[in-house]
Design an enzyme around this catalytic site. Structure first.
Site, PDB file in Angstrom:
ATOM      1  N   ASP A  31       0.833  -1.208   0.000  1.00 54.52           N
ATOM      2  CA  ASP A  31       0.000   0.000   0.000  1.00 54.52           C
ATOM      3  C   ASP A  31       0.866   1.257   0.000  1.00 54.52           C
ATOM      4  O   ASP A  31       1.974   1.260   0.542  1.00 54.52           O
ATOM      5  CB  ASP A  31      -0.909  -0.017   1.247  1.00 54.52           C
ATOM      6  CG  ASP A  31      -2.057   0.962   1.124  1.00 54.52           C
ATOM      7  OD1 ASP A  31      -2.329   1.455   0.008  1.00 54.52           O
ATOM      8  OD2 ASP A  31      -2.690   1.252   2.157  1.00 54.52           O
ATOM      9  N   ASN A  85     -10.744  -2.746  -6.193  1.00 59.47           N
ATOM     10  CA  ASN A  85      -9.943  -1.832  -7.027  1.00 59.47           C
ATOM     11  C   ASN A  85     -10.564  -1.583  -8.411  1.00 59.47           C
ATOM     12  O   ASN A  85     -10.210  -0.620  -9.094  1.00 59.47           O
ATOM     13  CB  ASN A  85      -8.504  -2.340  -7.207  1.00 59.47           C
ATOM     14  CG  ASN A  85      -7.642  -2.152  -5.971  1.00 59.47           C
ATOM     15  OD1 ASN A  85      -6.698  -2.914  -5.745  1.00 59.47           O
ATOM     16  ND2 ASN A  85      -7.944  -1.154  -5.145  1.00 59.47           N
TER      17      ASN A  85
HETATM   18  C1  FPP Z   1      -1.820   0.218  -3.425  1.00 62.93           C
HETATM   19  O1  FPP Z   1      -1.387   1.533  -3.418  1.00 62.93           O
HETATM   20  C2  FPP Z   1      -1.295  -0.479  -4.599  1.00 62.93           C
HETATM   21  C3  FPP Z   1      -2.067  -1.034  -5.578  1.00 62.93           C
HETATM   22  C4  FPP Z   1      -3.536  -1.034  -5.563  1.00 62.93           C
HETATM   23  C5  FPP Z   1      -1.450  -1.675  -6.735  1.00 62.93           C
HETATM   24  C6  FPP Z   1      -0.192  -2.413  -6.434  1.00 62.93           C
HETATM   25  C7  FPP Z   1       0.363  -2.894  -7.695  1.00 62.93           C
HETATM   26  C8  FPP Z   1       1.664  -2.863  -8.012  1.00 62.93           C
HETATM   27  C9  FPP Z   1       2.758  -2.408  -7.130  1.00 62.93           C
HETATM   28  C10 FPP Z   1       2.058  -3.408  -9.315  1.00 62.93           C
HETATM   29  C11 FPP Z   1       2.241  -4.874  -9.067  1.00 62.93           C
HETATM   30  C12 FPP Z   1       2.883  -5.538 -10.168  1.00 62.93           C
HETATM   31  C13 FPP Z   1       3.193  -6.855 -10.118  1.00 62.93           C
HETATM   32  C14 FPP Z   1       3.791  -7.500 -11.288  1.00 62.93           C
HETATM   33  C15 FPP Z   1       2.888  -7.665  -8.924  1.00 62.93           C
HETATM   34  P1  FPP Z   1      -2.482   2.670  -3.540  1.00 62.93           P
HETATM   35  O2  FPP Z   1      -2.649   3.013  -4.976  1.00 62.93           O
HETATM   36  O3  FPP Z   1      -3.737   2.236  -2.850  1.00 62.93           O
HETATM   37  O4  FPP Z   1      -1.784   3.824  -2.749  1.00 62.93           O
HETATM   38  P2  FPP Z   1      -2.492   4.926  -1.834  1.00 62.93           P
HETATM   39  O5  FPP Z   1      -3.119   4.189  -0.693  1.00 62.93           O
HETATM   40  O6  FPP Z   1      -1.338   5.765  -1.403  1.00 62.93           O
HETATM   41  O7  FPP Z   1      -3.470   5.664  -2.685  1.00 62.93           O
END
Ligand code: FPP
Length: 249
Positions: A21, A69
């Site tokens: 996260d 998501n």
């Molecule tokens: C949460 O941060 C992250 C996600 C919803 C996506 C995570 C995906 C990746 C890191 C790419 C993964 C790739 C592979 C190949 C496994 P957020 O967007 O919710 O952050 P925030 O809480 O700060 O808004």
């Protein structure tokens, strides 16, 4: 002595699950778009996957995209799906070189066709690898998994394959998409949020939870070792008393 050297190999978690996260906040802090954070999050995925393999962890499950998501802005969903496809394609040689098997939990049918194809071909190409299992949770939520398990149990009760009195913990577990893996001993969440967000609710019944303020793109190999060391300090009682554990009762 480095943090890695301090890790007790005999008390290593076999399965680590991670709620990655903070990509969005990391990007925002740098005045960039959220997708910039996701791109940098992929670099951390690579670092942490290799560190887990190096230290001897057998299963690493990453919460990459939840059922919820899908409700994000369409352009972010599209960009995340493209990033996943590109990363799987680009990282195949590294997975092979490191003898890592890719697998998946989640609702496969909900994924875009390109993502389904890339996922299926990467899983097939790495299916004989034995060093570590990298499990991507995509279009996954624990409630989705429990609902599909309950529906399938109901079908099997109706068609006589399962008797009502046979329904127990072990049987329910066998209908979950995680049935082939051990339950995670350690669950890590980055970014300072202290919730589970519909991730592996059944499987974390006795997991140790580790929360860190670090945003996912800032999470390092050393941070992972710190989390493992913290886990190794804990007394896992599984409902028993401390005294019972020390007398092996
Ligand atoms: C949460 O941060 C992250 C996600 C919803 C996506 C995570 C995906 C990746 C890191 C790419 C993964 C790739 C592979 C190949 C496994 P957020 O967007 O919710 O952050 P925030 O809480 O700060 O808004």
């Amino acid at each position: 002595m480095s943090l890695k050297e301090k890790i007790d190999e005999k008390k290593l978690p076999e399965h680590i699950a991670i709620i990655m996260d903070g990509n969005g906040r990391w990007a925002k802090g740098k005045g960039k778009l959220r997708i910039f954070g996701h791109h940098n999050g992929v670099t951390t995925v690579k670092t942490i996957t290799e560190a887990c393999a190096k230290v001897g962890v057998k299963y690493l499950t990453l919460y990459a995209f939840s059922t919820e998501n899908w409700n994000r802005p369409a352009f972010e969903v599209k960009a995340l799906m493209e990033l996943l496809v590109d990363t799987m394609k680009k990282e195949l040689p590294t997975l092979q070189k490191n003898n890592i098997r890719l697998s998946f939990i989640g609702n496969f049918n909900d994924l875009p066709e390109k993502c389904q194809k890339q996922l299926a071909s990467t899983m097939e190409a790495t299916s004989q690898n034995t060093r570590m299992n990298l499990v991507l949770a995509l279009s996954y939520s624990a409630k989705w998994d429990l609902v599909q398990a309950i529906k399938n149990i109901a079908v099997d009760v109706k068609n006589g394959k399962v008797k009502e009195e046979e329904i127990n913990d072990k049987l329910v577990n066998s209908y979950l998409s995680t049935h082939k893996m051990p339950h995670p001993e350690l669950l890590i969440r980055t970014s300072g949020e202290k919730r589970i967000s519909n991730f592996l609710l059944w499987e974390i019944a006795y997991s140790e939870l580790y929360f860190t303020e670090k945003l996912w793109p800032d999470f390092t190999e050393e941070d992972l070792y710190q989390a493992i060391l913290d886990y190794q300090q804990r007394e896992r009682r599984f409902g028993k008393t401390s005294e019972q554990l020390s007398s092996k009762a």
